[in-house]
Every structure is written in structure tokens, then in C-alpha cells.
Design a protein around this motif. Structure first.
Motif, short mmCIF file in Angstrom:
data_model
loop_
_atom_site.label_atom_id
_atom_site.label_comp_id
_atom_site.label_asym_id
_atom_site.label_seq_id
_atom_site.Cartn_x
_atom_site.Cartn_y
_atom_site.Cartn_z
N LYS A 20 0.83 -1.21 0.00
CA LYS A 20 0.00 0.00 0.00
C LYS A 20 0.86 1.26 0.00
N ASP A 21 1.96 1.21 0.72
CA ASP A 21 2.84 2.37 0.75
C ASP A 21 3.81 2.39 -0.44
N GLU A 22 3.66 1.41 -1.32
CA GLU A 22 4.50 1.31 -2.52
C GLU A 22 5.99 1.23 -2.19
N ILE A 23 6.30 0.56 -1.08
CA ILE A 23 7.70 0.26 -0.76
C ILE A 23 8.12 -0.94 -1.59
N LEU A 24 7.20 -1.88 -1.74
CA LEU A 24 7.39 -2.99 -2.67
C LEU A 24 6.39 -2.81 -3.81
N ASN A 25 6.87 -2.98 -5.04
CA ASN A 25 5.98 -2.85 -6.18
C ASN A 25 6.13 -4.06 -7.10
N PRO A 26 5.72 -5.23 -6.61
CA PRO A 26 5.93 -6.44 -7.40
C PRO A 26 4.93 -6.53 -8.56
N GLU A 27 5.34 -7.23 -9.60
CA GLU A 27 4.42 -7.48 -10.70
C GLU A 27 3.54 -8.69 -10.40
N ILE A 28 4.13 -9.61 -9.62
CA ILE A 28 3.42 -10.85 -9.32
C ILE A 28 3.40 -11.09 -7.81
N ILE A 29 2.22 -11.48 -7.29
CA ILE A 29 2.17 -11.92 -5.90
C ILE A 29 1.85 -13.41 -5.88
N VAL A 30 2.71 -14.16 -5.23
CA VAL A 30 2.55 -15.61 -5.19
C VAL A 30 1.92 -15.96 -3.84
N ASP A 31 0.66 -16.36 -3.90
CA ASP A 31 -0.10 -16.64 -2.68
C ASP A 31 0.07 -18.11 -2.30
N LEU A 32 0.50 -18.35 -1.06
CA LEU A 32 0.78 -19.72 -0.62
C LEU A 32 -0.41 -20.43 0.01
N SER A 33 -1.57 -19.75 0.08
CA SER A 33 -2.65 -20.27 0.93
C SER A 33 -3.15 -21.66 0.55
N ARG A 34 -2.86 -22.10 -0.68
CA ARG A 34 -3.36 -23.44 -1.06
C ARG A 34 -2.35 -24.56 -0.77
N LEU A 35 -1.19 -24.20 -0.27
CA LEU A 35 -0.16 -25.22 -0.02
C LEU A 35 -0.38 -25.92 1.32
N LYS A 36 -1.27 -26.90 1.32
CA LYS A 36 -1.66 -27.56 2.56
C LYS A 36 -0.47 -28.14 3.31
N GLU A 37 0.55 -28.58 2.52
CA GLU A 37 1.70 -29.25 3.16
C GLU A 37 2.50 -28.32 4.05
N LEU A 38 2.27 -27.02 3.95
CA LEU A 38 3.07 -26.09 4.77
C LEU A 38 2.37 -25.68 6.07
N PHE A 39 1.18 -26.23 6.30
CA PHE A 39 0.45 -25.86 7.52
C PHE A 39 0.73 -26.83 8.67
N GLY A 40 0.80 -26.33 9.87
CA GLY A 40 0.75 -27.17 11.06
C GLY A 40 2.09 -27.63 11.62
N LEU A 41 2.00 -28.16 12.87
CA LEU A 41 3.19 -28.64 13.56
C LEU A 41 3.23 -30.16 13.55
N ARG A 42 4.44 -30.70 13.54
CA ARG A 42 4.60 -32.15 13.53
C ARG A 42 5.71 -32.52 14.50
N GLN A 43 5.41 -33.35 15.47
CA GLN A 43 6.43 -33.78 16.44
C GLN A 43 7.08 -35.06 15.93
N GLU A 44 8.38 -35.00 15.69
CA GLU A 44 9.11 -36.21 15.30
C GLU A 44 10.05 -36.58 16.44
N LYS A 45 10.70 -37.68 16.27
CA LYS A 45 11.56 -38.21 17.33
C LYS A 45 12.62 -37.20 17.77
N GLU A 46 13.32 -36.65 16.80
CA GLU A 46 14.45 -35.79 17.11
C GLU A 46 14.16 -34.30 17.00
N ALA A 47 12.98 -33.97 16.51
CA ALA A 47 12.72 -32.55 16.30
C ALA A 47 11.23 -32.23 16.21
N LEU A 48 10.95 -30.97 16.45
CA LEU A 48 9.60 -30.45 16.20
C LEU A 48 9.66 -29.74 14.86
#
Lengths: 326, 746
Positions: free
Chosen positions: A40-68
Motif C-alpha cells: 500500500k505504501d508502494e515500498i514494494l511494487n511487485p508485478e506478481i504476488i505468489v499466494d501460498l494459501s493453497r499449499l496444505k503441506e506447509l500448515f501445522g506442527l509435527r512432532q518427530e523423534k528428534e525434532a519439532l
């Protein structure tokens, strides 16, 4: 705000393929809580905005043995309310809860929080053509700099505003970055870059890459963490100074302490001098305060922000004592 | 055309507020019991507002509507050499472009030109296509630098000019009588109004008549100023404002962009809407001027004030700033007073009235001074104020106050906060976290404007309309209008259809200066009393009794002597046989009395001495505003005023970059306004007693009073906690830390 085209990839594969081939200026949209004001303040003026909202695989937390594993699109609210985070990473929970307001936490994402642009009223004002935006000087240096950097500045005196970054760095978190060529991991601590290294960008993310995941290693049984944030306003405010701390606590001794400051430098600022001074020693408040004072001698405040050094000193002491009391 | 200068500034505003003449209207006795007046009455339009159905200026849309944008100067001082519209006008979708100035530019954001286009984006693009040739000139934006010799001259006259002076008695005599003399200097920063709803106007021409939908506190003055600017008879202009999201003074008078909308609409032959952005609000739509006030004063050992000498340098950009001496001249008994006030001009936008202009800054200085004087005298600060209590204005040297409930405010406020808990010696308690209590006194006007008109229309089917050209800023005007009429005619508030906010309706003053309730309320009471008299006369015939024997009850008229005999409101209304209008007027203010409202705030704070952070724990706000009309909205007004005061005390300041002449606090993250977590427990208290002659309701205005003493009460509480008076607002952590550090190594 200028006109742009919106791209909505269906999955990670589509996304990285698009990022690899598309030319033209583009930005990635996650929660949008920072991006939209920049547009809105035109600090960034991209030609394309890539919206990630459909990437289901990037949502949520997963507890694994060695890491969260925390998906980049996990919201701050989800992170703060996760039982695993609350149980194992008290400091991370505090950091998440301290962000913005409930509305912002419900929309803002973990990945977005790490990749948000810096705070500086000159950078964020379209009227000021500062060095970071291709101009020839830093206006803060001789101008209004109450909220600016006391470490790592010089040519550009922005501060990194993230609350999660200092906390995650103190927990030795890694991030996963994806591109068409595959995935790579790096320590979050190595992700951020100073203006002297890359003036226009605050991290190492390339145009064909996307941050997909944060990996927090499983804590040792003695690990304690805390996050102390100081703001002028009680909520919806960025830190004047914050301190993320993590260490293995044994009685009144800290082992492998990590102290990372937020709001004081263009990147999350690890204070190794302080860590070395207190590691393995019997700590009381007086000793911690003296060490903080000593460690902060490296600070280079500007004309209006010397008070940040005093605040950092108090917060380092408080964070240390908070680790010992938990 | 000549550059447009906003009106009014705070001086004309204060003059309006103090007007008085004539004799009293009959007022309702104190013991009168009402069904609604004085009770907590929910807003009649509350559900419309909270469900988003209430129409605000920005919500209106018309066929063929164009969107206007203002081109603003990027330079703080410059000469406009040439403006070239050719590229902008040939851009598809651009329908009109006009010049707004020729010649000198005196601040960043000063309007230069305006365009109207088919949508906002096109208008934005068109702005970039206007080629303006500037000759850039030297500028100064800091008040301190503007006062120095050799600073660039902002106007055609020196940067420092006398604004106001006042003298009574002889301060030399006062000095001779004093046992203790102290001198203190206080600073207040520039504050920006930032109403929730940004400014907006829509201009619509039809058949030579101009209609303007405007987010304004003053539809009639917008109409009159537009008429002058456009050289049009006022009768050809209609200004409408339905709902509004606050103004705080920034929406008084005609705005430059409203005039631009009218000119663009005339040029394009289509309606034009212009909405101000938050950024425009931040640096070019007015502000509360800064002050640098020094008070030197003395007292006898028992606390009796012997003299006060005040000097003020006020910075209102290219405007004159605020006259801040009224509280000092008025509140306390003091025979010898000298006031010198100066405007300091800088290359920043002109200040405008901001909720209690001058009084906020003047009270901060005066009441902080009283606190510090009390400490020097080793006196209870509240006792010092009681010691110098006055019954007449101008420090007991003028005319008597018509009513003054300040002593009662002191008593109730002190009791509610637990005044005895304060530190007997400022800063006496040990520890990292220190608590303190402070208080401050408040005075304001708000008597209402004689001549305010209101119509009450009764239909033969019993429906009732209340019509007045006043405007509701969001304070609940519609609700008290309904309440007053309902109580006078035996109806319920929701029975009355309220029509306000239109210059085609009867005249009412600007909604500023705490004037609306004591202007509009009495006018409707007058209209309703006239209607009641007529309806009683009709009812009397039906009830076989004299009109004096007719009692008004809920929706019916009853024969007092024979309560079995009653007639409904609707049956009586039917006998009017046609729509009947009853004209009401707010009567005169009897001369010979001073009409003021009073209050006292008590604050409790906690200061973290390691970080400099101030936490306000509690504020007790005791006010005397004559009769309280709606206790619910009155309490809301107090809570809002205190909240705004806390915000200014702890956070708000417009910061300028001195090198570039530009504002750096252009969004609501950098210009910090209080958030919910910083709002403490706020306890409103009212000394609910009608003024005996002010108007037929005995009521005074409440818009400004709760905003006035907050900062002083908080600063005094900080002083009580730390033993160091901050002497400036906002009291941000860096300010407090710096003071504590200075104190630690003397």
C-alpha cells in the motif's frame, strides 16, 4: 498500491516450478500482515504476488523423534497454543504470545514472521529514498533514530523486528528452504545477513526459493528457555529490546547458554560475549548485571537510542534470572 | 487561486466558547424525577453502529461518482514555479485537474493540485503525471531551531510573535509577599487527532445547487465557508453528515480537500468523493500544538498563592498555536498574575483545535507546578488546591461562577482513589517498582450557544420527529435528544425519529467546545415543553378539566383529580388534525455569571525504575457538569477522554525529521496510540447537580473536561512515586530512564 497479478500454486511442486521460471518482480504472500502495508505504501511494487494459501503441506506442527517441525504457514496463534511448544519451548511460546495482537497472531505465519521486512520509518516511508531502497544515505544516522539499531548498523540502521527469530535461534532451530533443485537445510542463525553483506535484503533467500519449514531440535532434559520483550505499548508493538535465552540449567549454573537480542540490530543479535562470561559460573543477579554491562560495551548507539543499551542490560539480567528460577 | 487556510484556529474557537448574554430560561428543579434523564440509557442507534449499518460519509456512493486525490508538496518550503497538467489530463480516466495553490509552499503536505478520475488507482496514477516545478527554499521544522537567530523565516514576519498577554495585580508585589518562589519549565509534544474515521467529502452539483456529504463537526460553518470560497449564496449549498467516527477538533471548519472536491465536481460535471488516507491524517490535517511553558510562582508558608508568572512558546506549525493560560488565569485565587504567550512558527502544517485546545497543555504545566510547589511547601497537594479555591473567575477577581462543584469533585475523587495512601514525601518508598498517586484540577467552558434551534414535529397518528441541524460526532447526540423529548412528552426514546446532520434543518452550532448537549438539549426541551402545553390543552377538553390538571404519563394524559379519566397520546395527537411543528430555541445565558465546568482527576501509577516504564493502575475522574443527561454516554465520554489522555501522556508524539522537514510518524505503528492492555480501571464520578441558570436543563458540556487533567494527574503520580517530576509529555521509557540516570549521578 500498484496493480499486480496473483498466482496461487496448488502445491509445493507447482510453487517451486513457478518460482524457477517466472521472471519479473515477485513477492511471496503468506499471512500478509506485513506485506500489505509495504504494498500500500508502494515500498514494494511487485508485478506478481505468489499466494501460498493453497499449499496444505506447509500448515501445522509435527512432532518427530528428534525434532519439532513447524510448517511455514502455521499461524502464530497455532504455534503459541501448541501443547508441545508450551511444554518444551517455554521461551518460544512467550515470544509467539508477545507478537502484535490476537488478530495479527491469527493471520500472521511463522514463515512470514521470519521473513518480514525490517522496521525503520525511513525505509517504510515512500518519501524517503534511503540507501536500502537504492538511495545514497541512511536518514536515521543523523535524523530520528530512537527505535534504530545499536549493533550491526552503520551504513543502514534498521532493526529486525521478529520475536520468533531470536527465540528460535536460541533453541538452535534450523530452517528448510525449497527450490526446483530440491530442499536444503540451514541453521536459522545463518539465514540472516547484515546490511554490510546484502543491503537490499535481510536474509539469504533467493528469488527461486521459499522457506517451507522450521525445525526445532528436541531439547535436552535440562533445557530451559525464556523470552523477555520490552515494548512502549502493552500490545501491538515491536520490541524496543527483547532477549531470547536458552540454556541447560543446573542449580544456579547455566550450560551452553544462548542469548539472542531482538530489536537492537539489523538481524537477531547473538551476544556470545555475555554467554562466555556467565557460562558454567555460579550466577546471581549482581554478577549477571555486571556481565551484561560488560557485554554491551560493544554497542554503538546513535544520537537518540542510548537508552536501548540500558534496556538491553536490564533485560539480559532479567532473562538470566528467569532461566535460573524456572 | 489563493492558498486555502483552515479555520477556525483555537483562538476563534475559544472566543465562541466563552460567549454570554441575556436572561435565563426556566430550568427543571433538581428534585424532578425523570424516567430517562440522568439514567443509563442505551443508544437509540447503537445496533445500527455496531452492525455496520450506520452510514458514514465514506460509505455513500452515487452514479457517475469520481474519486479525487490531492497532490501535496514534498518540500517543506518552496516556490511553485509551474504546474503542468497535460500528461495527467491526457491519461485515460482522468476527468478533471485543478491547481490549489500558486506561490509559496510552507510545509510538507501542503495541497498543490487535485485530480478527479474514474477510480482511486487512476487518480493516484494521475498525481504522478502532474509536473510541478518547485524552487526549493530553506526551512525549519523544529520549534527550538525556529527560535534561534538566523533560522529560515517561515512566514513574512519573524518566527516568534506575541500571541497573548495578560496581567492583573503586580507580580513584583507578589514576589515580595512570597515565602517560597519556584520556577519550572514544562514541555508538551505535538499530538495528532487521528479519528477512527479519516476525513472525507463528497461534492454533488445539481441545477446550480451544491450538496456536500462531509465528515465534519460543523455542517453550517462548512456551508458558510464554502459559500464564501465559491462565491455562491449560502442558500444554494447543503451540507450533510449522518454518522461520524470522531473528529476531536480536526473536523471543525471547511477543509481544503472539501473545497477541492466541489471545484473538481463542478469542472467534471460529476460528483467527486475525496477520502483522506491515514498518512494524510498524520501530517497535514492539523494537530495539537507543542508548548514550552515556564511558570514562576510564589506562595506564603500556609500555601496562599501570591503570584504566578507564565511564559509560553507554542508551536502550531504555520498556525498560531494554542493560548494555554486560561487555567492559570482562572482556577486559583491569586491576585498577581502575568502571562506572556508567543507563537513559534515552523514549516509544518497548521495546528487545529484539539479536544480542549490550550487547556490540556496549560493544565499540564499549571497542575504540575502546583504539585511541585506543594512538595516545596511540604503540603498535601490537594490541600494546596483547596487553600487557593475561588468562587469567582479570574482567580477570584472576576464575576461569580454560576455553579462550581469542584470541592465536591475533590472530596469524592480523593475518597475513591484512597488519597491518604500516597507517599507523604515524593519518592520515599524503596524498591525497583515504585507506586505513586497524583491529582490535577480541570476547568472548561461548555455552556452551550444561545440561539440554537430545534423543531419537534408531531403527526396526527401520534408519531414524533425531532429535527435539528446538529451533528453527532459519535457521542450519542441522537440518544439524548430522544431522552429529553421522551421525558417531556411521556414517550419512550425509541418512539422518536431523530433527524440531524443537515443544513436544511434548523441551525445548531459546531459540535466542538463541549457545546452540543447544552445547545441542542435545551432547544429540544423548549420545543417539547411547547408541544406538551398544546397537547395538555387538547387533553384538558377531553378530560373535562383545566390544562393545569392534566398530568403526562407514559403515552397518555391523565386528569389529576380523577385518575380514572385518561386519554392516550395518539388520541390527543389526532386532534392536532395536521402535522404540527413546535419550534424550540436554546435561550440566553444570563449575564453577570461565569459558566464553567469543573473536575479533578486522581491517578495511581507504577514505575519500573529499571526500564522507565510507567503503568497507570487506576484513574478516578470526578466531574461537575451540571445535570447529567445520560449517565451511560456520560461515563463513556469520561472513559474515552481519560483513555485519550493516557495515550498522550505515555505514547503520542508527532516526530519530524529536522534535516528533511518531513514527518516520520506517518502510520499508527510509529505514531503510537494507547492499546487496550494499557487502559487501566477508570472510575467516572459525577457531581450531578443542575446549574441554576445556565439553560433549561441545568446542564453543561462534557466533551472536553475528561481529556484535560489526565496528563498532569499521571505526571504528578510519577513524581509522587519517583521524587522526580518528568515535566514533559509523552513520558516514554527513554525519557524516564534518562531522568533517573541524571538523578543517580548528580
Amino acid at each position: 498500491m500498484r496493480k499486480f497479478s496473483l498466482v496461487q500454486p496448488e502445491n509445493l511442486k507447482e510453487l517451486v516450478a513457478f518460482l524457477a521460471k517466472a521472471d519479473g518482480q515477485r513477492v511471496i504472500l503468506a499471512g500478509g500482515t506485513d506485506l500489505f502495508s509495504l504494498l500500500k505504501d508502494e515500498i514494494l511494487n511487485p508485478e506478481i504476488i505468489v499466494d501460498l494459501s493453497r499449499l496444505k503441506e506447509l500448515f501445522g506442527l509435527r512432532q518427530e523423534k528428534e525434532a519439532l517441525r513447524i510448517g511455514a504457514l502455521t499461524t502464530i496463534s497455532e504455534l503459541a497454543s501448541s501443547p508441545i511448544v508450551q511444554k518444551n519451548f517455554f521461551g518460544l511460546k512467550q515470544a509467539a504470545q508477545s507478537i502484535g495482537s490476537p488478530q495479527l497472531r491469527n493471520v500472521g505465519t511463522v514463515g512470514g514472521n521470519l521473513c518480514q521486512r525490517p522496521r525503520c520509518w525511513y525505509f517504510r516511508d515512500p518519501l524517503f529514498q534511503c540507501r536500502k531502497k537504492g538511495g545514497s544515505r541512511c536518514f536515521a544516522l543523523n535524523g530520528r533514530n530512537k527505535y534504530h539499531a545499536i549493533f550491526g548498523g552503520g551504513i543502514c540502521n534498521i532493526v529486525h523486528p521478529s520475536d520468533l527469530a531470536p527465540s528460535l535461534i536460541s533453541l538452535e532451530a534450523k530452517i528448510k528452504i525449497a527450490s526446483k533443485d530440491g530442499e536444503k537445510e540451514m541453521l536459522l542463525a545463518d539465514f540472516f545477513t547484515l546490511p554490510s553483506v546484502s543491503l537490499r535484503q535481510e536474509n539469504k533467500l533467493q528469488p527461486n526459493e521459499v522457506l517451507t519449514e522450521v525445525i526445532v531440535p528436541k531439547p535436552s532434559s535440562h533445557l530451559k528457555s525464556t523470552y523477555v520483550k520490552f515494548t512502549e505499548r502493552g500490545s501491538w508493538d515491536f520490541a524496543l529490546v527483547s532477549v531470547a535465552a536458552a540454556a541447560e540449567v543446573q542449580g544456579d549454573i547455566l550450560k551452553k547458554p544462548k542469548f539472542v537480542l531482538g530489536g537492537v540490530a539489523p538481524i537477531p543479535w547473538r551476544l556470545t560475549v555475555f554467554e562466555q562470561m556467565i557460562e558454567g559460573k555460579k550466577i546471581d543477579e549482581k554478577m549477571a548485571a555486571a556481565a551484561a554491562l560488560e557485554a554491551l560495551k560493544e554497542a554503538r548507539p546513535l544520537s537518540e537510542n542510548a537508552y536501548k543499551v540500558d534496556l538491553a542490560s536490564v533485560l539480559l539480567t532479567r532473562a538470566t534470572m528467569s532461566l535460573l528460577s524456572r | 487561486m489563493k492558498p486555502f487556510r483552515p479555520e477556525p484556529d483555537s483562538l476563534t474557537y475559544l472566543k465562541e466558547a466563552g460567549r454570554q448574554e441575556g436572561k435565563a430560561q426556566e430550568i427543571i428543579p433538581q428534585e424532578t424525577r425523570f424516567r430517562y434523564i440522568g439514567k443509563k440509557i442505551r443508544r437509540v442507534d447503537g445496533s445500527l453502529i455496531v452492525t455496520g449499518k450506520a452510514p458514514y460519509t465514506q460509505d455513500f456512493y452515487f452514479r457517475d461518482l469520481l474519486y479525487g486525490k490531492i497532490l501535496r508538496s514534498p518540500h517543506a518550503a518552496a516556490e511553485v514555479v509551474n504546474i503542468d497538467f497535460s500528461a495527467a489530463l491526457s491519461h485515460p480516466g482522468v476527468m478533471a485537474a485543478i491547481k490549489l495553490t500558486e506561490g509559496r509552499i510552507r510545509y510538507i503536505g501542503e495541497p498543490v493540485a487535485a485530480v478527479a478520475a474514474v477510480d482511486e488507482d487512476t487518480a493516484e496514477q494521475a498525481l504522478k503525471l502532474i509536473k510541478v516545478e518547485y524552487k526549493v527554499l530553506p526551512f525549519v521544522v523544529s520549534e527550538d531551531k525556529a527560535r534561534q537567530e538566523g533560522a529560515p523565516q517561515v512566514l513574512d514576519s519573524p518566527n516568534v510573535q506575541k500571541l497573548f498577554e495578560y496581567t492583573r495585580g503586580n507580580i513584583k508585589e507578589g514576589e515580595a509577599q512570597a515565602d517560597i518562589i519556584i520556577e519550572r519549565t514544562y514541555r508538551t509534544a505535538i499530538e495528532v487527532h487521528h479519528p477512527a474515521e479519516t476525513h472525507a467529502s463528497i461534492a454533488y452539483w445539481k441545477d446550480g445547487r451544491l450538496t456536500v456529504w462531509d465528515s465534519t463537526q460543523a455542517i453550517f460553518s462548512v456551508r458558510d465557508q464554502l459559500a464564501r470560497a465559491l462565491n455562491l449564496p449560502a442558500s444554494r449549498i447543503r451540507v450533510i453528515k449522518k454518522y461520524m467516527g470522531g473528529g476531536f477538533g480536526s473536523k471543525l471548519g471547511l477543509n481544503d480537500f472539501t473545497l477541492a472536491a466541489a471545484l473538481l465536481a463542478r469542472e467534471a460535471g460529476r460528483p467527486v468523493k475525496i477520502v483522506m488516507t491515514r498518512r494524510e491524517n498524520a501530517y497535514c490535517l492539523g494537530n495539537r500544538p507543542s508548548t514550552l511553558i515556564t511558570i514562576r510562582g510564589g506562595a506564603k508558608k500556609d500555601g496562599t498563592l501570591t503570584f504566578l508568572h507564565m511564559k509560553n512558546f507554542t508551536g502550531g506549525g504555520v498556525g498560531r498555536g494554542d493560548r494555554c493560560s486560561e487555567p492559570l488565569m482562572d482556577i486559583y485565587k491569586c491576585p498577581n498574575v502575568l502571562v506572556e504567550e508567543y507563537s513559534v512558527f515552523t514549516n509544518t502544517c497548521a495546528s487545529r483545535p484539539t479536544r480542549a485546545p490550550g487547556h490540556v497543555q496549560g493544565t499540564f504545566a499549571l497542575e504540575s507546578f502546583m504539585e511541585e510547589l506543594a512538595a516545596e511547601l511540604k503540603m498535601d497537594p490537594l490541600e494546596l488546591r483547596r487553600k487557593n479555591y475561588s468562587e469567582k473567575n479570574l482567580g477570584d477577581t472576576g464575576i461569580p461562577y454560576s455553579s462550581k462543584g469542584l470541592l465536591e469533585c475533590y472530596r469524592l475523587g480523593a475518597e475513591a482513589i484512597g488519597w491518604s495512601r500516597r507517599n507523604q514525601i515524593p519518592g520515599e518508598r524503596k524498591g525497583k517498582i515504585k507506586r505513586g498517586l497524583g491529582m490535577a484540577t480541570q476547568i472548561w467552558w461548555g455552556a452551550g450557544v444561545p440561539g440554537t434551534l430545534a423543531d419537534l414535529k408531531i403527526y396526527p397518528d401520534g408519531s414524533v420527529e425531532a429535527i435539528c441541524g446538529t451533528q453527532d460526532l459519535g457521542t450519542g447526540t441522537r440518544t439524548y435528544i430522544a431522552t429529553i423529548i421522551a421525558d417531556t412528552l411521556g414517550l419512550e426514546p425509541q418512539d422518536i425519529l431523530i433527524k440531524i446532520g443537515d443544513t436544511d434543518y434548523p441551525w445548531a452550532p459546531s459540535s466542538g467546545g463541549s457545546q452540543t448537549t447544552p445547545s441542542v438539549g435545551p432547544a429540544f426541551r423548549d420545543a417539547a415543553l411547547k408541544a406538551a402545553e398544546r397537547l395538555k390543552a387538547i387533553a384538558a377538553k377531553k378530560l373535562d378539566c383545566s390544562p393545569e390538571k392534566v398530568q403526562i404519563e407514559l403515552r397518555r394524559f391523565v386528569n389529576m383529580d380523577n385518575p380514572e379519566k385518561a386519554i392516550s397520546f395518539n388520541e390527543v395527537a389526532r386532534e392536532l388534525r395536521r402535522v404540527t411543528v413546535f419550534h424550540g430555541e436554546r435561550g440566553d445565558l444570563p449575564a453577570g455569571f461565569a459558566y464553567n465546568s469543573f473536575g479533578a482527576h486522581f491517578a495511581e501509577v507504577e514505575v519500573d525504575t529499571e526500564t522507565g516504564k510507567i503503568k497507570v493502575i487506576k484513574v478516578v475522574a470526578a466531574h461537575e457538569v451540571g445535570r447529567v443527561i445520560n449517565r451511560l454516554t456520560a461515563e463513556s465520554m469520561v472513559i474515552g477522554g481519560v483513555t485519550q489522555g493516557i495515550s498522550a501522556s505515555l505514547f503520542e508524539q508527532r516526530l519530524m525529521d529536522d534535516n528533511e522537514g518531513r514527518c516520520v510518524t506517518t502510520n499508527l505503528l510509529d505514531y503510537k496510540i494507547v492499546a487496550f492492555s494499557d487502559i487501566p480501571e477508570i472510575i467516572p464520578i459525577f457531581v450531578d447537580s443542575p446549574d441554576p441558570r445556565i439553560n433549561n436543563l441545568g446542564t453543561k458540556g462534557l466533551g472536553e473536561p475528561p481529556r484535560i487533567p489526565v496528563a498532569a494527574a499521571i505526571a504528578n503520580a510519577v513524581y509522587n512515586a519517583l521524587g522526580i517530576h518528568p515535566r514533559q509529555i509523552p513520558m516514554t521509557p527513554d525519557v524516564i530512564l534518562t531522568l533517573l540516570k541524571k538523578e543517580a549521578k548528580p
